[in-house]
Structures are given as structure tokens and as C-alpha cells.
Design a protein around this motif. Structure first.
Motif, short mmCIF file in Angstrom:
data_model
loop_
_atom_site.label_atom_id
_atom_site.label_comp_id
_atom_site.label_asym_id
_atom_site.label_seq_id
_atom_site.Cartn_x
_atom_site.Cartn_y
_atom_site.Cartn_z
N GLU A 80 11.23 57.98 51.67
CA GLU A 80 11.85 58.91 52.61
C GLU A 80 12.03 58.25 53.98
O GLU A 80 11.15 57.54 54.47
CB GLU A 80 11.00 60.17 52.76
CG GLU A 80 11.60 61.21 53.71
CD GLU A 80 10.81 62.50 53.74
OE1 GLU A 80 10.90 63.26 52.75
OE2 GLU A 80 10.10 62.74 54.73
N ASN A 81 13.19 58.48 54.57
CA ASN A 81 13.49 57.99 55.92
C ASN A 81 14.02 59.13 56.76
O ASN A 81 14.78 59.98 56.27
CB ASN A 81 14.54 56.86 55.87
CG ASN A 81 13.98 55.59 55.27
OD1 ASN A 81 13.16 54.93 55.89
ND2 ASN A 81 14.40 55.26 54.06
N ILE A 82 13.64 59.15 58.03
CA ILE A 82 14.09 60.17 58.97
C ILE A 82 14.95 59.50 60.04
O ILE A 82 14.58 58.46 60.58
CB ILE A 82 12.91 60.92 59.60
CG1 ILE A 82 12.17 61.72 58.53
CG2 ILE A 82 13.38 61.85 60.72
CD1 ILE A 82 10.93 62.43 59.02
N GLU A 83 16.07 60.11 60.33
CA GLU A 83 17.00 59.57 61.31
C GLU A 83 17.37 60.64 62.34
O GLU A 83 17.62 61.79 61.99
CB GLU A 83 18.28 59.07 60.62
CG GLU A 83 19.34 58.57 61.57
CD GLU A 83 20.63 58.15 60.86
OE1 GLU A 83 21.66 57.98 61.54
OE2 GLU A 83 20.59 58.01 59.61
N HIS A 84 17.38 60.24 63.60
CA HIS A 84 17.92 61.06 64.68
C HIS A 84 19.23 60.42 65.11
O HIS A 84 19.30 59.20 65.30
CB HIS A 84 16.95 61.13 65.86
CG HIS A 84 15.62 61.74 65.50
ND1 HIS A 84 15.39 63.10 65.51
CD2 HIS A 84 14.46 61.16 65.11
CE1 HIS A 84 14.15 63.34 65.15
NE2 HIS A 84 13.55 62.17 64.89
N ARG A 85 20.25 61.25 65.26
CA ARG A 85 21.58 60.70 65.51
C ARG A 85 22.27 61.45 66.65
O ARG A 85 22.33 62.68 66.66
CB ARG A 85 22.42 60.81 64.24
CG ARG A 85 23.77 60.14 64.29
CD ARG A 85 24.53 60.34 62.97
NE ARG A 85 23.82 59.77 61.82
CZ ARG A 85 24.22 59.93 60.56
NH1 ARG A 85 25.32 60.63 60.29
NH2 ARG A 85 23.53 59.39 59.57
N ILE A 86 22.78 60.70 67.61
CA ILE A 86 23.63 61.26 68.66
C ILE A 86 25.06 60.82 68.35
O ILE A 86 25.29 59.68 67.93
CB ILE A 86 23.20 60.76 70.05
CG1 ILE A 86 21.78 61.23 70.35
CG2 ILE A 86 24.16 61.27 71.14
CD1 ILE A 86 21.19 60.62 71.61
N PHE A 87 26.02 61.73 68.53
CA PHE A 87 27.39 61.34 68.23
C PHE A 87 28.37 61.98 69.22
O PHE A 87 28.12 63.03 69.79
CB PHE A 87 27.76 61.71 66.79
CG PHE A 87 27.82 63.18 66.49
CD1 PHE A 87 29.03 63.87 66.52
CD2 PHE A 87 26.67 63.89 66.18
CE1 PHE A 87 29.09 65.22 66.24
CE2 PHE A 87 26.72 65.25 65.89
CZ PHE A 87 27.93 65.92 65.92
N GLN A 88 29.48 61.27 69.41
CA GLN A 88 30.59 61.75 70.22
C GLN A 88 31.84 61.72 69.34
O GLN A 88 32.03 60.77 68.58
CB GLN A 88 30.81 60.86 71.46
CG GLN A 88 29.59 60.68 72.35
CD GLN A 88 28.63 59.61 71.83
OE1 GLN A 88 29.06 58.58 71.32
NE2 GLN A 88 27.34 59.87 71.93
N GLN A 89 32.66 62.75 69.44
CA GLN A 89 33.84 62.76 68.59
C GLN A 89 35.04 63.39 69.29
O GLN A 89 34.90 64.14 70.25
CB GLN A 89 33.57 63.49 67.27
CG GLN A 89 33.45 64.99 67.37
CD GLN A 89 33.21 65.66 66.02
OE1 GLN A 89 32.66 65.07 65.10
NE2 GLN A 89 33.64 66.91 65.89
N PHE A 90 36.21 63.06 68.77
CA PHE A 90 37.47 63.63 69.25
C PHE A 90 38.27 64.06 68.04
O PHE A 90 38.46 63.27 67.10
CB PHE A 90 38.25 62.61 70.07
CG PHE A 90 39.62 63.06 70.46
CD1 PHE A 90 39.80 64.09 71.38
CD2 PHE A 90 40.75 62.46 69.91
CE1 PHE A 90 41.08 64.51 71.74
CE2 PHE A 90 42.03 62.88 70.26
CZ PHE A 90 42.18 63.90 71.19
N ILE A 91 38.73 65.31 68.03
CA ILE A 91 39.53 65.85 66.93
C ILE A 91 40.87 66.32 67.48
O ILE A 91 40.92 67.07 68.46
CB ILE A 91 38.83 67.02 66.22
CG1 ILE A 91 37.58 66.54 65.48
CG2 ILE A 91 39.78 67.70 65.24
CD1 ILE A 91 36.80 67.65 64.82
N THR A 92 41.94 65.87 66.86
CA THR A 92 43.26 66.35 67.21
C THR A 92 43.97 66.83 65.95
O THR A 92 43.80 66.24 64.87
CB THR A 92 44.08 65.24 67.92
OG1 THR A 92 45.34 65.78 68.34
CG2 THR A 92 44.30 64.04 67.03
#
Length: 225
Positions: free
Chosen positions: A99-111
Motif C-alpha cells: 500500500e502507498n499513500i499519495e498527497h497531490r496538489i494540482f492546477q488545471q484549465f478546462i475550456t
């Protein structure tokens, strides 16, 4: 139209049974909830839960919880978003599940774009991934298309076809991470809810795996307008 909805339900159940009987063929199943709820005229709250299995149910491969706040640069379009994801992943290594735990920050743009019946969407996403023993950055680009079948628009009680392709690129070596190709049949329940059932093929450097996917989409606004 009840007959149409009944057919879609049977399709979903059939896909689930296929996944249940095909574990040895490396076919998994993903059950997904997506929320995109208006907070104000410009702001929206993104929320999602994805329960991903090695088989139909019970053998968890990944649990993904993602949320974020977005802002429309133009009316109901060109959305920029800052988000956070919490991911629990499990992999079989030499027959033992790790088992692995990940914390993720993300930025996105949708058009979004519309050409007659064709509803086109582009999504650009940058991820900062905080793994247990590592830090990685990744870029993702997705192009998706929804096409209503029995109506000219994505209106209540309409069937539609959904397809997308998404490529994942690491900002370090190796650059190529994976590519996903997806096709599904969807049903618009009302102006704020729809459901999809389909198949996704995921290509990685040394692995090619299929996934049955069932998704529910909720766009109920929180603001009075």
C-alpha cells in the motif's frame, strides 16, 4: 424514454458482470462519482471519489478522493482550478499486496467548445505528487467529446456517446507515463445529473490494461441562481 433508461441500466449491470468474470484477463472496474457544483456565478466546487478495483469489487487497486475550487474566466467556460487529491494505491509485488499513500496538489484549465451536436472539452492539468518516499511532477492533457444520439442537445432523457483520450507526461525521466482511451454510453437524467457506462484502455510503458467504468455526474448548483 423509460425503456431507454432501462436499457442503460441493463448495460451497466452487464458490464459489471463482465468485469466479475474476467479477473484472470486483467480487466478491472472503476466506480466513479464526479461533482461540479456552482458556488456563485463564477466559482465552482469540484469533488470526486473514484473506487478502482483489480476485479469487479472487493480487490481494491486505488481509492482516489479529489476536490478543488474553480473560477470561470468567461461565462460558464474557461475554468481555472486549484485542487487537492488523496490517493491510496495498492499493488501486487511478488504476490504480496503493498500500500502507498499519495498527497497531490494540482492546477488545471478546462475550456469547452460546441460544434453542432459535438460537445468538445480540453483539459490541461499539472500535478505535484507527494509520494511516501518521493516527489514527482506530471502534466496531463485530455480531449473529450460528448455527442447526443436521440436529441440535438444534451437535454434530459437523452442518450449520448462519450469518448476521450488523455496522455500523462512526467516532468522527469521517463517522460511518458501513460495514455488512456475511453468510450462510453451515457444518459442525461436531468439538467444537473447524468450517468455513463463504458470501457477504458490504459497503456503504460510495460503494461496494457482494460477497465470497465461506471460514472455518475452531479452538477447541482449551490447558489440560488
Amino acid at each position: 424514454m423509460r425503456k431507454v433508461f432501462t436499457k442503460l441500466v441493463f448495460t451497466i449491470l452487464s458490464l459489471g458482470s463482465i468485469a466479475a468474470s474476467a479477473q484472470e484477463n486483467d480487466l478491472g472496474a472503476w466506480y466513479m462519482y464526479f461533482g461540479n457544483n456552482k458556488i456563485s456565478k463564477k466559482l465552482n466546487w469540484h469533488n470526486e471519489i473514484q473506487y478502482r478495483n483489480f476485479n469487479a469489487a472487493g480487490d481494491l487497486e486505488q481509492l482516489l478522493i479529489r476536490t478543488g475550487i474553480g473560477y470561470d474566466l468567461t461565462e460558464n467556460n474557461n475554468n481555472v482550478l486549484l485542487g487537492y487529491g488523496f490517493i491510496i494505491s495498492r499493488q501486487y509485488i511478488n504476490g504480496e499486496k503493498k500500500e502507498n499513500i499519495e498527497h497531490r496538489i494540482f492546477q488545471q484549465f478546462i475550456t469547452k467548445q460546441k460544434f453542432g451536436r459535438f460537445n468538445l472539452q480540453h483539459r490541461y492539468r499539472l500535478e505535484e505528487r507527494f509520494l511516501q518516499d518521493d516527489f514527482r511532477m506530471r502534466f496531463r492533457y485530455m480531449i473529450g467529446l460528448n455527442i447526443p444520439v436521440n436529441k440535438k442537445e444534451m437535454l434530459p432523457n437523452s442518450l449520448y456517446v462519450s469518448v476521450y483520450n488523455e496522455i500523462f507526461l512526467n516532468l522527469d525521466s521517463p517522460v511518458f507515463d501513460r495514455n488512456r482511451v475511453y468510450g462510453a454510453l451515457g444518459y442525461v437524467i436531468n439538467k444537473n445529473m447524468r450517468v455513463e457506462a463504458g470501457y477504458m484502455n490504459q497503456i503504460q510503458e510495460n503494461r496494457n490494461r482494460g477497465q470497465i467504468q461506471i460514472g455518475f455526474y452531479n452538477n447541482i448548483p449551490f447558489n440560488k441562481n
